[in-house]
Write an enzyme that holds these catalytic residues in place. Sequence first.
Site, PDB file in Angstrom:
ATOM      1  NE  ARG A 141      61.450   9.381 -73.997  1.00  8.82           N
ATOM      2  CZ  ARG A 141      60.589   8.763 -74.804  1.00  8.82           C
ATOM      3  NH1 ARG A 141      60.253   9.301 -75.949  1.00  8.82           N
ATOM      4  NH2 ARG A 141      60.048   7.636 -74.452  1.00  8.82           N
ATOM      5  CG  ASP A 183      63.832   9.478 -66.556  1.00  5.21           C
ATOM      6  OD1 ASP A 183      64.191   8.308 -66.793  1.00  5.21           O
ATOM      7  OD2 ASP A 183      62.926  10.053 -67.188  1.00  5.21           O
ATOM      8  N   GLY A 198      56.430  17.524 -65.500  1.00  5.87           N
ATOM      9  CA  GLY A 198      55.203  18.130 -65.993  1.00  5.87           C
ATOM     10  C   GLY A 198      54.197  18.357 -64.878  1.00  5.87           C
ATOM     11  CB  VAL A 201      44.604  14.902 -67.882  1.00  6.37           C
ATOM     12  CG1 VAL A 201      43.793  16.184 -67.706  1.00  6.37           C
ATOM     13  CG2 VAL A 201      43.907  13.922 -68.825  1.00  6.37           C
ATOM     14  CD  GLU A 208      64.220   6.275 -73.352  1.00 11.13           C
ATOM     15  OE1 GLU A 208      63.747   6.634 -72.274  1.00 11.13           O
ATOM     16  OE2 GLU A 208      63.582   5.622 -74.186  1.00 11.13           O
ATOM     17  NE  ARG A 265      75.622 -12.670 -80.810  1.00 14.99           N
ATOM     18  CZ  ARG A 265      74.448 -13.268 -80.793  1.00 14.99           C
ATOM     19  NH1 ARG A 265      73.615 -13.059 -79.796  1.00 14.99           N
ATOM     20  NH2 ARG A 265      74.088 -14.068 -81.769  1.00 14.99           N
ATOM     21  N   GLY A 311      53.877   9.035 -65.788  1.00 11.71           N
ATOM     22  CA  GLY A 311      54.215   7.634 -66.040  1.00 11.71           C
ATOM     23  C   GLY A 311      54.345   6.806 -64.773  1.00 11.71           C
TER      24      GLY A 311
END
Lengths: 341, 341, 341, 341
Positions: C171, C127, C104, C73, C222, C162, C10
């Site tokens: 993640r 991250d 990865g 890939v 998230e 609010r 990414g």
Amino acid sequence: MRIGVLTSGGDCPGLNAVIRSVVHRAVVDHEDEVIGFHDGWRGLLECDYRKLDLDAVSGILAQGGTILGSSRVQPAHLVDGVERARGHVAELGLDAIIPIGGEGTLKAANLLSEAGLPIVGVPKTIDNDIASTDVTFGFDTAVGVATEALDRLKTTAESHQRVLIVEVMGRHTGWIALHSGMAAGAHAIVVPERPFDIDELTARVGARFEAGKRFAIVVAAEGAKPRAGSMEFDEGGKDVYGHERFAGIARQLSTELEKRLGKEARPVILGHVQRGGTPTAYDRVLATRFGWHAVEAAHRGEFGMLTALRGTEIVMVPLAEAVQTLKTVPADRYAEAETVL
Amino acid sequence: MRIGVLTSGGDCPGLNAVIRSVVHRAVVDHEDEVIGFHDGWRGLLECDYRKLDLDAVSGILAQGGTILGSSRVQPAHLVDGVERARGHVAELGLDAIIPIGGEGTLKAANLLSEAGLPIVGVPKTIDNDIASTDVTFGFDTAVGVATEALDRLKTTAESHQRVLIVEVMGRHTGWIALHSGMAAGAHAIVVPERPFDIDELTARVGARFEAGKRFAIVVAAEGAKPRAGSMEFDEGGKDVYGHERFAGIARQLSTELEKRLGKEARPVILGHVQRGGTPTAYDRVLATRFGWHAVEAAHRGEFGMLTALRGTEIVMVPLAEAVQTLKTVPADRYAEAETVL
Amino acid sequence: MRIGVLTSGGDCPGLNAVIRSVVHRAVVDHEDEVIGFHDGWRGLLECDYRKLDLDAVSGILAQGGTILGSSRVQPAHLVDGVERARGHVAELGLDAIIPIGGEGTLKAANLLSEAGLPIVGVPKTIDNDIASTDVTFGFDTAVGVATEALDRLKTTAESHQRVLIVEVMGRHTGWIALHSGMAAGAHAIVVPERPFDIDELTARVGARFEAGKRFAIVVAAEGAKPRAGSMEFDEGGKDVYGHERFAGIARQLSTELEKRLGKEARPVILGHVQRGGTPTAYDRVLATRFGWHAVEAAHRGEFGMLTALRGTEIVMVPLAEAVQTLKTVPADRYAEAETVL
Amino acid sequence: MRIGVLTSGGDCPGLNAVIRSVVHRAVVDHEDEVIGFHDGWRGLLECDYRKLDLDAVSGILAQGGTILGSSRVQPAHLVDGVERARGHVAELGLDAIIPIGGEGTLKAANLLSEAGLPIVGVPKTIDNDIASTDVTFGFDTAVGVATEALDRLKTTAESHQRVLIVEVMGRHTGWIALHSGMAAGAHAIVVPERPFDIDELTARVGARFEAGKRFAIVVAAEGAKPRAGSMEFDEGGKDVYGHERFAGIARQLSTELEKRLGKEARPVILGHVQRGGTPTAYDRVLATRFGWHAVEAAHRGEFGMLTALRGTEIVMVPLAEAVQTLKTVPADRYAEAETVL
């Protein structure tokens, strides 16, 4: 002179700059007294206020939000709203009231003005859709925030070889979409004023990929909609679990464009970040000028009027006129933006 | 149609946005050919140019500087400048030339236009001093940079209990000083249009300290000067070692105010940082519109004209008119800014 | 020496800074040749590359994205992935390969390294979850973007009275949530490492309102999830119309907190804007150092290693070790952040 | 527990974040009382202070400056400074004092600590030159501001075909010059730690022009000096008119490089803008952690210590050790930066 000021409606960068400017001009130059009502019209209706002197507005020029608080309460919500307002104005000995707000607030201001109260309005909306002024403060900040986000998203869209559909504010008009899209070089812009044809939009985005580009950015005003019959469109609501479905133009376009183009597409919803925080220099200057001229109008006895920017001048326009129509994106401005591919 | 574009004079955020917009509008919508001359008028005079297609302008919208380079060369510098320009225009078969530049560039443009060349000018100056347009691109960025610096300097001035005199660009006009000073809430602003009285200025700054404040910010346009006889003023030059003495308004004011107020005062000279780098969204939109409308004017055969912003519209005004007077800060704008204490 | 460089996975601010640094150090100081593979491992597997000289990396230091392109890939996706890589390395006469990527990518790098290829990895993830290095580049930029958004959202939350639930990236780990939440003074932070109890969270946010505050900001990674049984939680999927339901932690928390607190609550999902665009100075320095030291490691023949920051030093750690565990937010860091109310 | 906190020395982004964190941790988690002394040591010496509760620190996290004020007063300035401090600590019943400051402040802190007062120091300097910690808060913000300025200056230098010499803070160490220069891709960096040879520097910058580049950026720490005998160097002072001559490294280098290279060269002095205003997210997190851990150290009775960052951990180091040596830029860090051309 005794002046009451209030801020009503949604957040908008520059509110504090107006308040500060009103106080500076009134207190320093005219030796007026200024009070600030809390939470917009609620403060006037409930006679909830505080005195505003120079110390009270020290250091707030660059701050987002409003030191007076805001609410969506309107005088018309109460049976005796106008009477209560009139009573408190008399009780407090106010010679002028300066409400700072958007369309709803200005309609309320007009109502009170027609009822004889001494009102000088200051228009406020990040959406830039008030017809009687060239620009409203808050808009430049919103466009700046959206543009910065778009600048960042371009590199990600390119790295990931995706179509990004970026939803910006604008329920009724596409000004933020138009300006941020132009500023960031978006490849397509969809706005409420001109329902889009999904086939044309697909062709436009697809042409980029055919020309060898690896990504595309579509900017969508939240109120943008497909031309009737052009595309199945989901107005939102609750899902079968009772959760908000959070439909929205960006999500639906991303689903549709991904299907039609065979390219990954993702929605990004910028949301509230566009309407808060430090105003740009442009918005601070405009807000400061609006506040200054509102005080001057009060001293000249020009009530029932609204401050407005025309070219480089601040002028006064009748409140009644200002609230009649929405300023929408005209076709020629849209054409300028459409050149980009 | 065949169009030549060039950028001349000092750096200004938005130049690349104009170039890109000219190419997009001309190539995509009109199927024109566009060439870009290198280093401003030098490129035209020496027939040094390159073809500009969509790829050539890809990704430049948000970039500062100019992909075409710039210089201060003017056709009038050469005995045969006008003839050389005419010759190259004929040789290259150009139907229009779009010079993007400031006062000097537009005078040269007017000269060539009067000599019969098909010119559509685009005004460029961070100083905002071109009379025929409400605003020029680059100004908003310069004001933004100066305002951000002033925001930062305020906390330091306060922590150190000092007077800071911040020199911003503006040799002939005080627009950047006025807008950044208003946006940041400066306590005094001095501009070339209105020579200051050092006694008044000292009193103004001193009043803040008497009111219990612990710092003050004075914004000075680089061209600001004391009223004749008000204060000894050093125009700069070389010192006894032959070094530039780097006199300047901020340094002289800081020496003078420190002496008169008995408070530490320091000069800060923002310098070139105001005229480079990424343009704001505002400047990108304005620059893009100027480029778009310059191409339209060329296609309508409206030569000898300049793009200009009036309110929210882009209009064309005669070059001859545009270069006659400088747009200076009017007294009422200065008065708006003077309220702050 | 002949070096191949590639970027995989990414988008991450700083990728171009690493590429530039590799080229500068290798070409200028060692007179190496550098080639860049296109689209990550795909370029190596398909022998798709270009030469990288100083001109190729000119001006890219501050640019987001990657000039080499990226893809997801992996060599392991192909039956003969490792053999193809080996073949191309031999064919191109490469003495070193520098893959820049996340978990990865580094696993793939380790695989190729174990197969005997001369690999020096550079870790990349916004991250910040790679265990062997104190920090990864991209993280500081992501935290900066999220913090700026939170700063803006605070004034809106306050004006609108609010609860805003702001979803940031993360993640599997909560680093961005932790740092941006601390930096912006969020009132609660939920992270994947520590499933939250909805009763406790409600009590925490509710306590603010009881103390007279008018708004609250919750930052949610998230991947944050409620403790099992604490709250009905919807993992997302398609709705009955076949649309993505776009469930997510911010939306679910906003529904739940609004119901429980009786206060308006709204979700804001920052999304991709956190992972693109200009890197911060911090990330540019770190990325530049990683690139520089990767070249040094190659010249020392230290293969199968990864660049890592430890304190102020860049050290080399074994790839095998680096990919074993995720660096999660430890309890004591979470405790530091929990003080705020 | 009763804790006194104070901020001393020059402005530094993050001071308010430390104060806020001390108050949050102490008051919320430990039910301590916190008082803040006004204007640094002066407040302690004159017993001038105020109570700090949660309201007092609300909204200050992102604000530059210090709500407590600062000064350069030191206990050692008074004959009875230590005794007065001791007396006021006893009188106020303080169990811990947390001074936040730079080298001078920490020396004073050490003095008081050796005299038996319960001190936990927090290091503060934008210069990053305190040896016992990897980084100090304020540094990242200063580097960020300088880098943003350098980014902008690059386009101007290129458009104007100039050498710009940009002077950044750093009288004794070159950390800001090193990091901002690396982050912005400066072509040469000069620092106090390594006197430059003007011939080498000229050759380095000249090589760029020979390679066809049209501009160069030199970053100079304000304390950078030529190697003895390398160049005539003017230490500043008064000119014949009694004005400060405002000599400085950037001005002298610009004169010298212009003469030697035959290219226009201009100085830019960034000045105070580097040390004020909103801290970056990085600095806010670090400052918050320092404040939190200072309170913890006080509760553990670890006095005479300083908070420090080592890797990702906050540790305590003896004050006595911390003030012994300045952390200077090591040769290998300088070598990393020198690669760029």
